[in-house]
Design an enzyme around this catalytic site. Structure first.
Site, PDB file in Angstrom:
ATOM      1  N   ASP A   1      -1.303   2.965   6.208  1.00 41.19           N
ATOM      2  CA  ASP A   1      -0.202   1.711   6.265  1.00 41.19           C
ATOM      3  C   ASP A   1      -0.627   0.632   4.889  1.00 41.19           C
ATOM      4  O   ASP A   1      -1.779   1.368   3.592  1.00 41.19           O
ATOM      5  CB  ASP A   1      -0.831   0.324   7.485  1.00 41.19           C
ATOM      6  CG  ASP A   1      -2.464   0.502   7.404  1.00 41.19           C
ATOM      7  OD1 ASP A   1      -3.062   0.856   6.791  1.00 41.19           O
ATOM      8  OD2 ASP A   1      -2.746  -0.503   8.662  1.00 41.19           O
TER       9      ASP A   1
ATOM     10  N   ASN B   1      -6.222  -7.003  18.798  1.00 45.63           N
ATOM     11  CA  ASN B   1      -5.633  -6.995  19.440  1.00 45.63           C
ATOM     12  C   ASN B   1      -5.054  -5.470  20.612  1.00 45.63           C
ATOM     13  O   ASN B   1      -4.598  -5.093  20.655  1.00 45.63           O
ATOM     14  CB  ASN B   1      -4.267  -7.670  19.208  1.00 45.63           C
ATOM     15  CG  ASN B   1      -3.737  -6.220  17.721  1.00 45.63           C
ATOM     16  OD1 ASN B   1      -3.738  -6.142  17.619  1.00 45.63           O
ATOM     17  ND2 ASN B   1      -2.361  -6.867  17.353  1.00 45.63           N
TER      18      ASN B   1
ATOM     19  N   HIS C   1      -4.262  -2.679  17.848  1.00 46.61           N
ATOM     20  CA  HIS C   1      -3.459  -1.409  17.099  1.00 46.61           C
ATOM     21  C   HIS C   1      -4.194  -0.866  16.084  1.00 46.61           C
ATOM     22  O   HIS C   1      -5.794  -1.310  16.015  1.00 46.61           O
ATOM     23  CB  HIS C   1      -2.951  -3.081  16.159  1.00 46.61           C
ATOM     24  CG  HIS C   1      -3.313  -3.553  14.779  1.00 46.61           C
ATOM     25  ND1 HIS C   1      -2.992  -4.472  14.548  1.00 46.61           N
ATOM     26  CD2 HIS C   1      -4.530  -2.861  14.195  1.00 46.61           C
ATOM     27  CE1 HIS C   1      -3.878  -4.664  13.611  1.00 46.61           C
ATOM     28  NE2 HIS C   1      -4.764  -3.555  13.298  1.00 46.61           N
TER      29      HIS C   1
ATOM     30  N   GLU D   1       1.310  -1.970  16.049  1.00 49.42           N
ATOM     31  CA  GLU D   1       0.898  -3.669  16.853  1.00 49.42           C
ATOM     32  C   GLU D   1       1.666  -3.680  18.058  1.00 49.42           C
ATOM     33  O   GLU D   1       2.912  -2.533  19.150  1.00 49.42           O
ATOM     34  CB  GLU D   1       1.775  -4.983  16.462  1.00 49.42           C
ATOM     35  CG  GLU D   1       1.731  -5.568  15.306  1.00 49.42           C
ATOM     36  CD  GLU D   1      -0.090  -5.990  14.489  1.00 49.42           C
ATOM     37  OE1 GLU D   1      -0.756  -6.080  15.765  1.00 49.42           O
ATOM     38  OE2 GLU D   1      -0.079  -6.509  13.785  1.00 49.42           O
TER      39      GLU D   1
HETATM   40  C1  GLP Z   1      -5.436  -4.053   9.374  1.00 51.11           C
HETATM   41  C2  GLP Z   1      -5.601  -2.370   9.515  1.00 51.11           C
HETATM   42  C3  GLP Z   1      -6.050  -1.770  10.124  1.00 51.11           C
HETATM   43  C4  GLP Z   1      -7.777  -1.923  10.699  1.00 51.11           C
HETATM   44  C5  GLP Z   1      -7.413  -3.519  11.210  1.00 51.11           C
HETATM   45  C6  GLP Z   1      -8.762  -4.316  11.642  1.00 51.11           C
HETATM   46  O1  GLP Z   1      -5.057  -4.514  10.131  1.00 51.11           O
HETATM   47  N1  GLP Z   1      -4.386  -2.046   9.473  1.00 51.11           N
HETATM   48  O2  GLP Z   1      -6.154  -0.492   9.857  1.00 51.11           O
HETATM   49  O3  GLP Z   1      -8.365  -1.472  11.661  1.00 51.11           O
HETATM   50  O4  GLP Z   1      -7.294  -4.238  10.793  1.00 51.11           O
HETATM   51  O5  GLP Z   1      -9.572  -4.345  10.335  1.00 51.11           O
HETATM   52  P1  GLP Z   1     -11.237  -4.335  10.158  1.00 51.11           P
HETATM   53  O6  GLP Z   1     -11.856  -3.334  10.082  1.00 51.11           O
HETATM   54  O7  GLP Z   1     -11.371  -5.756   8.599  1.00 51.11           O
HETATM   55  O8  GLP Z   1     -11.659  -5.179  11.676  1.00 51.11           O
END
Ligand code: GLP
Length: 254
Positions: A67, A136, A138, A143
């Site tokens: 992404d 959440n 995702h 989402e």
């Molecule tokens: C972001 C990314 C995700 C990731 C998520 C969790 O929103 N788009 O790909 O898995 O955050 O992030 P973290 O690893 O910092 O908790």
């Protein structure tokens, strides 16, 4: 779904990095699906170390990131392109021309999304997809919603995600409200999926991911129907899992 509980974040990062090294050693032209966020940072650090110890050669490897924020150029310190360059690509021998991250500033986003999926297909599909998970549920930026998307698409970020990701920006107002993300179809087509989660905050969502019902309100729960998913968590993130969901690393042929 196999669940591996690592003792701590370091061990989690080491197990994940070695999965990549093993794949790239067996198949130097492997196609990696990569993720950003704070969780895989340790894995990237470990990969750089293993590369420096001559344990792996990325010269033939390609990568596709999940992404990118809409509107952020690759030079923006919070863009996912910048993250990937600075945490991994700048420090290993992957050819940057073989590293793909959706272009968040593409003039025609729809075309960019279609071209992204076509590029993945033309490369032969993703061998190993690394995923983090949002609080959440995702994955990428898919989402919770009534609907999920197959292909790469533009999506609105939820308030939850904007709040969670605001920690990386100077203020919440600077967090982009939209992003381009690979869809659930693209993720599910990967031959193998490694999902990483660390810390107590992720414990409730990990319990839902592994033991809950499959629902579009928890996009990651769809992974339950994939035939080769390995969830690697540390003890804190595993703390709400029932004992029988967890398999000992020794008993798993990775
Ligand atoms: C972001 C990314 C995700 C990731 C998520 C969790 O929103 N788009 O790909 O898995 O955050 O992030 P973290 O690893 O910092 O908790």
């Amino acid at each position: 779904m196999k669940v591996i509980v690592a003792k701590n974040y370091e061990e989690l990062s080491d197990i994940a990095a070695k999965q990549i090294v093993e794949l790239v050693s067996e198949k130097p032209q492997a196609i990696l699906g990569l993720a950003t966020g704070s969780t895989p940072e340790g894995m990237y650090k470990r990969l750089v170390e293993l590369y420096n110890e001559n344990k792996v050669d990325f010269s033939k490897t390609k990568s596709f990131n999940l992404d990118e924020y809409k509107g952020l150029k690759g030079e923006h310190p919070q863009s996912y392109r910048y993250f990937m360059n600075t945490k991994l690509f700048d420090h290993i021998n992957i050819d940057k021309a073989n590293t793909y991250v959706p272009n968040g500033t593409a003039e025609n986003i729809e075309e960019e999304c279609l071209a992204y999926d076509e590029r993945i297909t033309a490369a032969g599909g993703i061998d190993l997809q690394v995923l983090g998970i949002g609080n959440n549920g995702h994955i990428g930026f898919n989402e919770p919603s009534d609907f999920l998307y197959m292909g790469t698409h533009l999506t609105d970020l939820t308030e939850d995600t904007i709040n969670a990701n605001s920690r990386f920006f100077d203020s919440k107002d600077e967090v982009p409200t939209q992003a381009i993300t690979m869809g659930l179809g693209g993720i599910m087509k990967a031959k193998r999926i490694l999902l990483l989660a660390s810390g107590e905050k992720k414990a409730p969502i990990i319990a839902k991911l592994v033991e809950g019902k499959i629902s579009t309100k928890i996009p990651a729960s769809i992974l339950q129907v994939h035939s080769d998913v390995v969830v690697i968590v540390n003890e804190a993130a595993a703390s709400l899992l029932k004992k029988n969901s967890i398999r000992n690393i020794e008993s798993i042929s990775l």
